[in-house]
Design a protein around this motif. Structure first.
Motif, short mmCIF file in Angstrom:
data_model
loop_
_atom_site.label_atom_id
_atom_site.label_comp_id
_atom_site.label_asym_id
_atom_site.label_seq_id
_atom_site.Cartn_x
_atom_site.Cartn_y
_atom_site.Cartn_z
N ILE A 189 -0.40 -10.02 4.92
CA ILE A 189 -1.48 -9.21 4.36
C ILE A 189 -0.85 -7.98 3.74
O ILE A 189 -0.34 -7.12 4.46
CB ILE A 189 -2.52 -8.85 5.45
CG1 ILE A 189 -3.15 -10.13 6.01
CG2 ILE A 189 -3.60 -7.96 4.88
CD1 ILE A 189 -2.98 -10.30 7.46
N TYR A 190 -0.85 -7.92 2.39
CA TYR A 190 -0.10 -6.87 1.70
C TYR A 190 -0.86 -6.34 0.49
O TYR A 190 -1.61 -7.06 -0.18
CB TYR A 190 1.27 -7.41 1.24
CG TYR A 190 2.24 -7.52 2.39
CD1 TYR A 190 2.93 -6.41 2.86
CD2 TYR A 190 2.44 -8.74 3.04
CE1 TYR A 190 3.80 -6.51 3.93
CE2 TYR A 190 3.31 -8.85 4.11
CZ TYR A 190 3.98 -7.72 4.55
OH TYR A 190 4.83 -7.81 5.63
N HIS A 191 -0.60 -5.06 0.22
CA HIS A 191 -1.04 -4.40 -1.01
C HIS A 191 0.17 -4.26 -1.93
O HIS A 191 1.26 -3.89 -1.48
CB HIS A 191 -1.62 -3.03 -0.69
CG HIS A 191 -2.12 -2.28 -1.89
ND1 HIS A 191 -3.22 -2.67 -2.61
CD2 HIS A 191 -1.64 -1.16 -2.50
CE1 HIS A 191 -3.41 -1.84 -3.62
NE2 HIS A 191 -2.48 -0.91 -3.57
N ASP B 244 2.60 -1.68 -7.40
CA ASP B 244 3.40 -1.52 -8.62
C ASP B 244 3.02 -2.49 -9.73
O ASP B 244 3.53 -2.35 -10.86
CB ASP B 244 4.90 -1.71 -8.30
CG ASP B 244 5.48 -0.52 -7.56
OD1 ASP B 244 4.79 0.51 -7.47
OD2 ASP B 244 6.62 -0.62 -7.07
N LEU B 245 2.19 -3.45 -9.46
CA LEU B 245 1.78 -4.39 -10.50
C LEU B 245 0.89 -3.68 -11.53
O LEU B 245 0.26 -2.66 -11.23
CB LEU B 245 1.04 -5.57 -9.89
CG LEU B 245 1.86 -6.44 -8.93
CD1 LEU B 245 0.98 -7.51 -8.29
CD2 LEU B 245 3.04 -7.08 -9.66
N ASP B 246 0.83 -4.23 -12.74
CA ASP B 246 -0.04 -3.63 -13.77
C ASP B 246 -1.46 -3.53 -13.27
O ASP B 246 -2.18 -2.59 -13.61
CB ASP B 246 0.02 -4.48 -15.04
CG ASP B 246 1.37 -4.40 -15.74
OD1 ASP B 246 2.10 -3.42 -15.49
OD2 ASP B 246 1.70 -5.31 -16.51
N GLN B 247 -1.86 -4.51 -12.46
CA GLN B 247 -3.15 -4.46 -11.80
C GLN B 247 -2.91 -4.53 -10.30
O GLN B 247 -2.68 -5.60 -9.74
CB GLN B 247 -4.03 -5.65 -12.23
CG GLN B 247 -5.40 -5.67 -11.56
CD GLN B 247 -6.22 -4.43 -11.87
OE1 GLN B 247 -6.74 -4.27 -12.97
NE2 GLN B 247 -6.34 -3.53 -10.91
N PRO B 248 -2.87 -3.37 -9.61
CA PRO B 248 -2.63 -3.39 -8.16
C PRO B 248 -3.62 -4.30 -7.45
O PRO B 248 -4.81 -4.36 -7.81
CB PRO B 248 -2.82 -1.93 -7.75
CG PRO B 248 -2.49 -1.15 -8.98
CD PRO B 248 -3.03 -1.99 -10.12
N VAL B 249 -3.14 -5.01 -6.44
CA VAL B 249 -3.97 -6.00 -5.77
C VAL B 249 -3.61 -6.05 -4.29
O VAL B 249 -2.48 -5.76 -3.91
CB VAL B 249 -3.78 -7.40 -6.42
CG1 VAL B 249 -2.33 -7.85 -6.34
CG2 VAL B 249 -4.68 -8.44 -5.77
#
Length: 302
Positions: free
Chosen positions: A262-264, A267-272
């Motif tokens: 279970i992770y956030h 740094d992705l263009d769309q944080p998820v």
């Protein structure tokens, strides 16, 4: 990476449901993601002045903050052959005193604050401490501080075999959740993702408290068979970097028949935020599944 066996996941983008793989109603063991909930309860109680993170526990040399960051010097029971043999034989959990004796829990591995060692026993003592300080059960604290405010209706603390009958994996019918001595939460992937997402986006604790929770002790870099590039531990959170996605914040978990990640992914263009659950005992399976899901979502929403 081993092939993921019957994986289930749930993803959140910008506070909204983005998508799922498998039913969103199935219930799974959260295993060590329960540590995140214990730490979160402790920190919320600290904000209210009901517990002190830095005062040594009565008769002990370590404090609650050190328990939550695995720096108290306590050993673990994960390496005990007799423990795993008893679990495999579907025996009843040992009394806590028997566990503590078997694990030599009174013999610290190092002076508190001077090292790091993952310890389920430490989290058992952390849970016991916040219960003692508030005169409330962890179940009631969980409901009051996390589940009810976020409307996480599926999450509950499993303490009896009967409660594991609602778990999706068939092997859960032959497992007593009491073997997870700090407590094993169960719930849907949706509620696991919602819990973590609310935490990392500042909806559950104050900004300074979250900063302390995210202040990670560095532990190393690559782990064979898993996506980690570097890894550290905050207060109830694993924090580091994974291949292809950059920073990650959350927790992995595993038991004798399933694993989760279970992770956030900020740094992705769309944080998820992703909650992935798979069968088996290879923690890398769930972690790679979470990374794959996060990258797919970032690409789809770019």
């Amino acid at each position: 990476m081993n092939k993921v066996q019957r994986g289930y996941s749930y993803s959140i983008v910008n506070d909204d449901h983005y998508g799922s793989a498998g039913s969103t109603e199935l219930v799974f063991p959260y295993w060590s993601f329960s540590k995140t909930a214990i730490a979160l309860c402790a920190l919320k109680l600290h904000e209210r002045g009901e517990v002190d993170l830095d005062r040594p526990l009565s008769g002990r040399r370590y404090n609650l903050r050190q328990l939550l960051q695995h720096t108290a010097g306590l050993p673990d029971y994960g390496g005990l052959k007799d423990y795993h043999a008893a679990v495999a034989c579907d025996e009843e959990p040992w009394p806590e005193e028997q566990l503590m004796t078997a694990a030599h829990a009174d013999e610290l591995l190092f002076e508190p604050g001077k090292g790091w060692a993952y310890s389920n026993i430490g989290y058992m003592l952390a849970r016991r401490h916040i219960e003692d300080q508030t005169n409330k059960s962890f179940s009631s604290l969980l409901a009051e501080l996390i589940a009810l405010p976020l409307h996480l209706h599926s999450i509950e603390l499993a303490t009896a075999r009967q409660q594991f009958l609602r778990v999706h994996w068939q092997a859960a019918q032959h497992y007593h959740p009491g073997w997870v001595y700090h407590g094993c939460l169960t719930g849907t992937p949706q509620d696991a993702a919602r819990l973590l997402h609310a935490l990392v986006t500042g909806k559950l604790i104050q900004a300074e408290t979250l900063r302390q929770m995210l202040n990670a002790r560095p532990l190393g870099d690559r782990i064979e068979g898993r996506p980690w590039m570097e890894c550290g531990y905050g207060l109830g959170l694993i924090i580091g970097r994974m291949e292809g996605v950059g920073r990650v914040i959350g927790h992995s978990g595993g038991g004798p028949f399933s694993v989760n990640a279970i992770y956030h992914f900020p740094d992705l263009d769309q944080p998820v935020t992703v909650a992935a659950f798979t069968e088996g005992t290879n923690g890398g399976d769930a972690e790679f599944e979470a990374v794959k899901t996060a990258r797919e979502i970032a690409t789809d929403t770019a």
